[in-house]
Design a protein around this motif. Structure first.
Motif, short mmCIF file in Angstrom:
data_model
loop_
_atom_site.label_atom_id
_atom_site.label_comp_id
_atom_site.label_asym_id
_atom_site.label_seq_id
_atom_site.Cartn_x
_atom_site.Cartn_y
_atom_site.Cartn_z
N PRO A 39 0.89 -1.00 -0.65
CA PRO A 39 -0.22 0.48 0.00
C PRO A 39 0.90 1.25 0.14
CG PRO A 39 -0.72 -1.68 1.64
CD PRO A 39 0.35 -2.36 1.05
N LYS A 40 0.66 1.89 -0.86
CA LYS A 40 1.26 3.76 -1.04
C LYS A 40 -0.36 4.44 0.26
CE LYS A 40 3.45 3.29 -5.54
NZ LYS A 40 4.05 4.12 -6.51
N HIS A 41 0.43 4.76 1.68
CA HIS A 41 -0.20 5.52 2.21
C HIS A 41 0.62 7.44 2.55
CE1 HIS A 41 -2.62 2.44 3.22
NE2 HIS A 41 -2.07 1.72 4.51
N LEU A 42 -0.13 8.99 2.16
CA LEU A 42 0.53 9.57 2.00
C LEU A 42 -0.19 10.05 3.08
CD1 LEU A 42 2.11 11.80 0.84
CD2 LEU A 42 -0.05 12.60 -0.35
N VAL A 43 1.13 10.60 4.02
CA VAL A 43 0.46 10.57 5.16
C VAL A 43 1.71 12.58 5.33
CG1 VAL A 43 0.53 11.18 8.24
CG2 VAL A 43 0.40 9.08 6.93
N THR A 44 0.88 14.18 5.52
CA THR A 44 1.71 14.87 5.52
C THR A 44 0.78 16.09 6.41
OG1 THR A 44 -0.03 15.97 3.82
CG2 THR A 44 1.97 14.57 3.31
N LYS A 45 1.48 17.14 6.77
CA LYS A 45 0.59 17.87 6.95
C LYS A 45 0.13 19.67 6.13
CE LYS A 45 2.00 17.78 11.69
NZ LYS A 45 2.28 18.59 13.70
N ASP A 46 -0.90 20.01 6.58
CA ASP A 46 -1.48 21.01 5.12
C ASP A 46 -0.37 22.61 6.05
OD1 ASP A 46 -2.99 21.88 7.80
OD2 ASP A 46 -4.07 21.60 6.41
N SER A 47 -0.47 23.15 5.31
CA SER A 47 0.20 24.67 5.94
C SER A 47 -0.10 25.44 7.10
CB SER A 47 -0.16 26.12 4.89
OG SER A 47 -1.87 25.76 4.55
N LEU A 48 -0.99 24.76 7.31
CA LEU A 48 -1.61 25.25 8.60
C LEU A 48 -1.23 24.05 10.26
CD1 LEU A 48 -5.62 26.41 8.15
CD2 LEU A 48 -3.41 27.87 8.05
N GLY A 49 -0.53 23.13 9.52
CA GLY A 49 -0.01 22.04 10.80
C GLY A 49 -1.28 20.62 10.83
N ASN A 50 -2.32 20.95 10.41
CA ASN A 50 -3.21 20.10 10.60
C ASN A 50 -2.86 18.56 9.10
OD1 ASN A 50 -4.77 21.74 11.93
ND2 ASN A 50 -5.86 22.70 9.77
N MET A 51 -2.77 17.28 10.47
CA MET A 51 -2.08 16.13 9.53
C MET A 51 -3.62 16.01 8.19
SD MET A 51 0.25 14.59 10.21
CE MET A 51 -0.33 14.67 12.34
N VAL A 52 -3.01 15.78 7.41
CA VAL A 52 -3.83 15.07 5.82
C VAL A 52 -3.58 13.29 5.72
CG1 VAL A 52 -4.09 15.21 3.65
CG2 VAL A 52 -3.65 17.64 5.29
N ARG A 53 -4.04 12.37 6.00
CA ARG A 53 -4.16 11.47 5.94
C ARG A 53 -4.77 10.89 4.50
NH1 ARG A 53 -4.56 12.05 11.22
NH2 ARG A 53 -2.64 10.73 12.29
N GLU A 54 -4.26 10.10 3.69
CA GLU A 54 -4.86 9.38 2.41
C GLU A 54 -4.41 8.04 2.81
OE1 GLU A 54 -2.99 11.98 -1.42
OE2 GLU A 54 -3.80 13.77 -0.55
#
Length: 556
Positions: free
Chosen positions: A474-489
């Motif tokens: 699996p290719k999961h993508l976990v990052t943070k946006d410009s506001l510091g909120n967690m973005v989980r794909e």
């Protein structure tokens, strides 16, 4: 009698000539270059070299492991049908390894240093200390009461000598880097190249010590403070005579190689410890445990019946009946609770399983290499700045990674040299490697798949397509946006067939949670490098430079 006198005189003359030539040769090797005849270590300057170097010092916590050949893997039947540890013949160079697993008190020293130097109360450093913290919640169980360990295991002095757990592979690597710098910092202070106690009293976020940065440019250590970075007491005379080469360098022989995680081959070789066993069947790979014999209990008269490792005895049995304890431990046990193997290493089976450096693949590719085998090379180089010198990380350009679980982990610290991957220009016309990232070499890269197409197709330029991936994890993508909120794909594809990828690492040895089957050093399992458990710890290794052993010559 006359003949005897002449003979004795001739022998005496021959001895004197031999001694003279030997003394002359020795003087030449220490005083003048055998290549040019120039003076070496001249007080007035010139080439400086430690011609009195004898051998590598054993660094704190380590024991020497003499290298050799061994059968890596299992020769017995694979009852689990994993088919991931088929026997191969490998050769390992001599190295050093931690006598015990890294303990809670050792890791707490690391955390204390980070907290003092990079206060988490400051916005710029808040993720450094937090990112290094072990995950103490690994002790929790949905149907178990383990809050005692959750709250106390890491910090309470009762657990000081117990192996640290809850540390992921990345954290173990960063601890090893930190340990390298602290040990070399102590060595240089002892030898008069650093101000005494500077490593404790004068260190701040802006003035830290890095081994590689010191070797690249000593004046950049401690923020370039020349009151701390000295020119060496041993070389004060040379400094007065105008010599410029007076800082410690690699030629000084003082700087120790880096602490690091052992490779899988090194770990298994050290655990098997054939040095004390010379039977042919053991050499072939029939040695089942780090100790001699096919049983987990001691056969010695003084300790007969005692368990030789800390492991799970059976269902619901982690330590035996009260008062009749089998291994005197229910969870982990303090370091050195059980006898060492023939290399002097403790708990190479049981207690906690241990991270090793390798990326996991089901097959150990002995056709590709059978000398110091290791899968995981990502070749880096110093990042060069506009001034033509290596860039030093400052407090303003610390880099962080967001892990799959959302945790923030620092990639570098101030004072270290910025690194970047080697490019195609660096590998042009090389025969031994052709790219920076070699984790999936010969087993996972496009060339090793049945779908590989030669030529510069658009698919190849864009990257590996799913149909061309050997390990379609699996290719999961976990990052943070410009506001510091967690973005989980999350990758929700139903076509994924494996969890193996370039970010899963091997761990070796059984643990307090494992049955005796996993105590065999040949057993191998894998786990994501950014995740932690309550049964995986680690120990460090260090390469040995110079001769394989202390023997002056081969045996006759």
């Amino acid at each position: 009698m006359k003949v005897n006198k002449i003979t004795a005189l001739q022998l005496l003359l021959a001895f004197a000539m031999a001694f003279g030539f030997t003394a002359c040769s020795k003087k030449g090797s220490n005083g003048n270059s055998t290549a040019t005849g120039w003076k070496i270590n001249d007080k007035k300057g010139g080439f400086q070299h430690n011609s009195k170097y004898k051998k590598q010092e054993t660094a704190p916590g380590l024991v020497e492991v003499e290298g050799g050949t061994f059968t890596m893997g299992k020769v017995q039947d694979d009852v689990m049908h994993d088919w991931n540890n088929t026997p191969t013949q490998q050769h390992v160079q001599s190295f050093f390894m931690d006598e015990t697993e890294v303990t809670n008190v050792m890791y707490m020293e690391y955390l204390d240093w980070l907290k003092r130097v990079f206060p988490p109360t400051e916005e710029n450093y808040k993720n450094i200390y937090v990112g290094a913290l072990p995950d103490t919640l690994v002790w929790r169980s949905a149907l178990g009461y383990n809050e005692t360990m959750t709250n106390n295991y890491l910090r309470h002095p009762a657990y000081s000598d117990f192996p640290v757990v809850g540390v992921n592979w990345i954290q173990a690597v960063e601890f090893s880097k930190w340990r390298t710098d602290r040990v070399n910092e102590s060595v240089l202070e002892k030898e008069g190249y650093l101000k005494r106690d500077a490593k404790v009293l004068d260190v701040t976020a802006e003035t830290t010590f890095s081994t590689e940065a010191y070797l690249e440019s000593p004046t950049k250590s401690y923020g370039g403070n020349e009151e701390i970075v000295l020119k060496g007491q041993r070389n004060k005379l040379a400094a007065k005579e105008g010599a410029t080469n007076v800082y410690a360098q690699r030629t000084s022989g003082l700087i120790l190689p880096e602490y690091r995680l052992p490779t899988e081959a090194e770990w298994e070789y050290a655990a098997v410890a054939l040095v004390g066993n010379r039977e042919y069947n053991l050499y072939r790979g029939d040695k089942k445990y780090p100790w001699k014999g096919s049983y987990t209990r001691s056969g010695k008269r003084t300790s007969k019946g005692d368990q030789l490792a800390n492991f799970k005895q059976g269902k619901g049995d982690y330590g035996g009946i009260a008062g009749w304890s089998d291994d005197n431990a229910d969870i982990t046990a303090p370091a050195k609770s059980y006898p060492p193997n023939d290399f002097g290493l403790y708990d190479m089976s049981g207690n906690v399983a241990e991270w090793v450096a390798d990326v996991y693949r089901p097959i150990v590719d002995d056709e590709g290499n059978d000398f110091n085998y290791y899968r995981g090379n990502v070749y880096m180089k110093n990042k060069i700045g506009d001034d033509g010198r290596a860039e030093i990380v400052t407090t303003d350009n610390i880099q962080y990674d967001t892990l799959a679980n959302g945790k923030i982990q620092y990639r570098n610290l101030p004072g270290q040299i910025s690194q970047e991957q080697v490019t195609s220009d660096d590998t042009y016309l090389r025969q031994n490697y052709t790219k920076s990232d070699n984790r999936n070499f010969r087993d996972g890269d496009r060339q090793s798949t049945r779908f590989y197409k030669f030529g510069d197709t658009e698919e190849e330029k864009a990257g590996e397509k799913d149909a061309e991936r050997m390990y379609d994890s699996p290719k999961h993508l976990v990052t943070k946006d410009s506001l510091g909120n967690m973005v989980r794909e999350y990758d929700k594809s139903s076509k994924r067939t494996t969890l193996v990828n370039d970010n899963v690492r091997v761990y070796k040895g059984g643990s307090w949670r494992d049955r005796a089957y996993w105590l065999d050093p040949a057993q191998r399992r894998y786990y994501p490098q950014d995740m932690a458990t309550d049964y995986i710890g680690f120990r460090c290794a260090m390469s040995k430079v110079g001769p394989k052993s202390g023997k002056k010559k081969a045996r006759n």
